[in-house]
Design a protein around this motif. Structure first.
Motif, short mmCIF file in Angstrom:
data_model
loop_
_atom_site.label_atom_id
_atom_site.label_comp_id
_atom_site.label_asym_id
_atom_site.label_seq_id
_atom_site.Cartn_x
_atom_site.Cartn_y
_atom_site.Cartn_z
N THR A 111 39.88 30.90 37.26
CA THR A 111 40.17 30.40 38.86
C THR A 111 40.92 29.75 38.99
O THR A 111 41.89 29.80 39.87
CB THR A 111 38.50 30.48 39.82
OG1 THR A 111 37.96 31.68 39.42
CG2 THR A 111 39.03 30.21 40.66
N PRO A 125 40.58 35.90 38.67
CA PRO A 125 39.60 35.31 37.86
C PRO A 125 39.67 36.49 37.05
O PRO A 125 39.01 36.03 35.25
CB PRO A 125 38.54 34.67 38.48
CG PRO A 125 38.92 35.40 40.08
CD PRO A 125 40.07 35.59 39.99
N HIS A 137 38.60 41.98 40.73
CA HIS A 137 39.55 41.23 41.68
C HIS A 137 41.25 41.89 42.08
O HIS A 137 41.47 41.38 43.09
CB HIS A 137 39.36 40.04 41.88
CG HIS A 137 38.08 38.74 41.56
ND1 HIS A 137 36.73 39.00 41.00
CD2 HIS A 137 37.44 38.15 43.08
CE1 HIS A 137 36.11 38.25 41.11
NE2 HIS A 137 36.42 37.46 43.10
N GLU A 147 44.83 29.92 41.07
CA GLU A 147 45.46 29.70 41.58
C GLU A 147 46.43 29.03 41.72
O GLU A 147 47.05 28.85 42.55
CB GLU A 147 43.80 28.29 42.73
CG GLU A 147 42.46 29.69 42.77
CD GLU A 147 41.73 27.90 43.73
OE1 GLU A 147 41.62 26.94 43.23
OE2 GLU A 147 40.87 28.94 43.92
#
Length: 271
Positions: free
Chosen positions: A37, A53, A57, A41
């Motif tokens: 994660t 992640p 997703h 980002e």
């Protein structure tokens, strides 16, 4: 480059490839990267790509043309099964995970998966790599071209059709950078033994190898011709080459045995 790309893992190799692709015009919006994660980002903020992640997703309407596995080979068995739902005719799975055979991928993704196994080497991190790729028979010409374009972002690309040759590729170009680094070490040690200060001997050795590499890359002449150009009959280089080219104890025999040892170990590890 409008390829829809899913990059699984973005360490040193993945980052080098990503920067190369974006520099060549790959649209950031067409790239999804699966990473932890915090890393995802940061990549999203830095490059404008889609960082996620895990595969769950990814946008449902995003159908990748290439799924590129750039994770460490030891973690691949724990995550690859999650990508089986992406198997379709328009998607090719490209792997740069060392030692993972095509059989490994088909055992997890199924026989219909289109797979390209690639073996890059570490100079890919500075876009000077050598990558060899081997496809399954169902990989289309267009998919081969996509894979080649992606890997050319970090250096030169060559293809083989016989996967068993990957062990020889590993022995020559995969492990090869370590041979050159050790050559620099040996040259520096020899210079020190000849009377040079250690730091200066290493500087001379490093720059000599770097410079010779650039000359080899820039010249259209063969390595043999370039060697001959440096070698005056009866001169200092000839005296050194008489040692290095000795048929019994010289570099050709030593390198043949070294590459064979790496090839054989590659076979053992794959087995």
């Amino acid at each position: 480059m409008n390829t829809r790309l899913l990059l699984v893992g973005c360490g040193k190799m993945g980052s080098a490839m990503l920067e190369g692709w974006l520099a060549r015009g790959l649209q950031a919006s067409n790239v999804f990267i699966v990473e932890q994660t915090e890393t995802a980002e940061k990549l999203e903020a830095q490059y404008g790509i889609n960082g996620v992640p895990d595969i769950d997703h990814i946008r449902e309407d995003f159908i990748p043309q290439v799924v590129l596995f750039a994770v460490k080979p030891q973690v691949l068995p724990d995550l690859i099964d999650a990508y089986k739902p992406l198997v379709r005719a328009e998607t090719v799975f490209l792997s740069v995970a060392a030692g993972k055979t095509i059989d490994f991928f088909t055992s997890h993704l199924g026989e219909h998966a289109r797979i390209v196994r690639a073996m890059p080497n570490t100079p890919a991190a500075v876009s000077r790599g050598m990558t060899v790729m081997c496809p399954t028979e169902n990989v289309s010409i267009a998919q081969r071209d996509m894979c080649q374009t992606l890997l050319e972002a970090v250096g030169m690309v060559s293809w083989i059709e016989d996967e068993s040759l990957m062990d020889a590729v590993t022995g020559l170009s995969g492990s090869g950078p370590a041979y050159i680094f050790h050559l620099v070490e040996a040259m520096a040690q020899a210079g020190e033994a000849a009377g040079l200060p250690a730091d200066q001997a290493m500087t001379l050795a490093r720059q000599t190898v770097v410079g010779a590499g650039f000359l080899l890359d820039a010249s259209e002449e063969s390595a043999a011709t370039l060697r001959e150009n440096v070698t005056s009959p009866g001169g200092t280089t000839a005296a050194a080459l008489n040692v290095l080219m000795d048929p019994k104890t010289g570099l050709p025999d030593l390198m043949t045995r070294a590459v064979a040892a790496a090839r054989d170990r590659s076979k053992e590890l794959a087995g």
